[in-house]
Write a protein that holds these residues in place. Structure first.
Motif, short mmCIF file in Angstrom:
data_model
loop_
_atom_site.label_atom_id
_atom_site.label_comp_id
_atom_site.label_asym_id
_atom_site.label_seq_id
_atom_site.Cartn_x
_atom_site.Cartn_y
_atom_site.Cartn_z
N CYS A 47 -1.11 7.58 0.48
CA CYS A 47 -2.48 7.61 0.60
C CYS A 47 -3.08 6.34 0.97
CB CYS A 47 -3.20 7.90 -0.70
SG CYS A 47 -2.79 6.75 -1.90
N SER A 48 -2.41 5.34 1.09
CA SER A 48 -2.83 3.99 1.66
C SER A 48 -3.57 3.13 0.54
CB SER A 48 -3.54 4.05 2.77
OG SER A 48 -2.89 4.62 3.79
N ARG A 49 -3.48 3.54 -0.63
CA ARG A 49 -4.14 2.69 -1.61
C ARG A 49 -3.16 1.65 -1.89
NH1 ARG A 49 -6.34 7.61 -5.78
NH2 ARG A 49 -7.85 8.45 -4.35
N CYS A 109 1.39 9.93 -6.25
CA CYS A 109 2.20 10.23 -4.89
C CYS A 109 3.52 10.39 -4.67
CB CYS A 109 1.74 9.17 -3.67
SG CYS A 109 -0.09 9.19 -3.47
N HIS A 165 0.75 -1.15 0.03
CA HIS A 165 0.08 0.07 -0.10
C HIS A 165 0.77 1.30 -0.17
CE1 HIS A 165 -2.89 -3.05 1.24
NE2 HIS A 165 -3.86 -2.29 0.83
N CYS A 166 0.52 2.40 -0.82
CA CYS A 166 0.91 3.73 -0.97
C CYS A 166 1.26 4.20 0.57
CB CYS A 166 0.37 4.47 -1.58
SG CYS A 166 0.95 6.08 -1.94
#
Length: 71
Positions: free
Chosen positions: A13-15, A31, A9-10
């Motif tokens: 941004c946690s995507r 990001c 995950h990023c």
């Protein structure tokens, strides 16, 4: 720098990350641009490089003095 860590995950941004490069980087492409990932890595690489002073290199003040002599 070790590339053993694979992020899922990023970090911004946690995507979920899809690409291998993104997983290594820890940021998706958008990001990475927002956090200026490439510029940060360039700076880190420069700081990690051993600095070797050149014997014949002039410092800033010497260069200014040389320019004054020319004018």
């Amino acid at each position: 720098m070790s590339h053993d860590i694979m992020h899922t995950h990023c970090k911004r941004c946690s995507r979920p990350l899809r690409g291998k490069e993104s997983m290594i980087r820890g940021y998706g492409p958008v990001c990475a641009k927002k956090v200026k990932y490439g510029q940060q890595m360039d700076l880190v690489n420069l700081l990690d490089k051993p600095q070797q002073p050149a014997a014949n290199e002039q410092n800033f003040m010497d260069e200014l003095e040389e320019r004054r002599k020319v004018v």
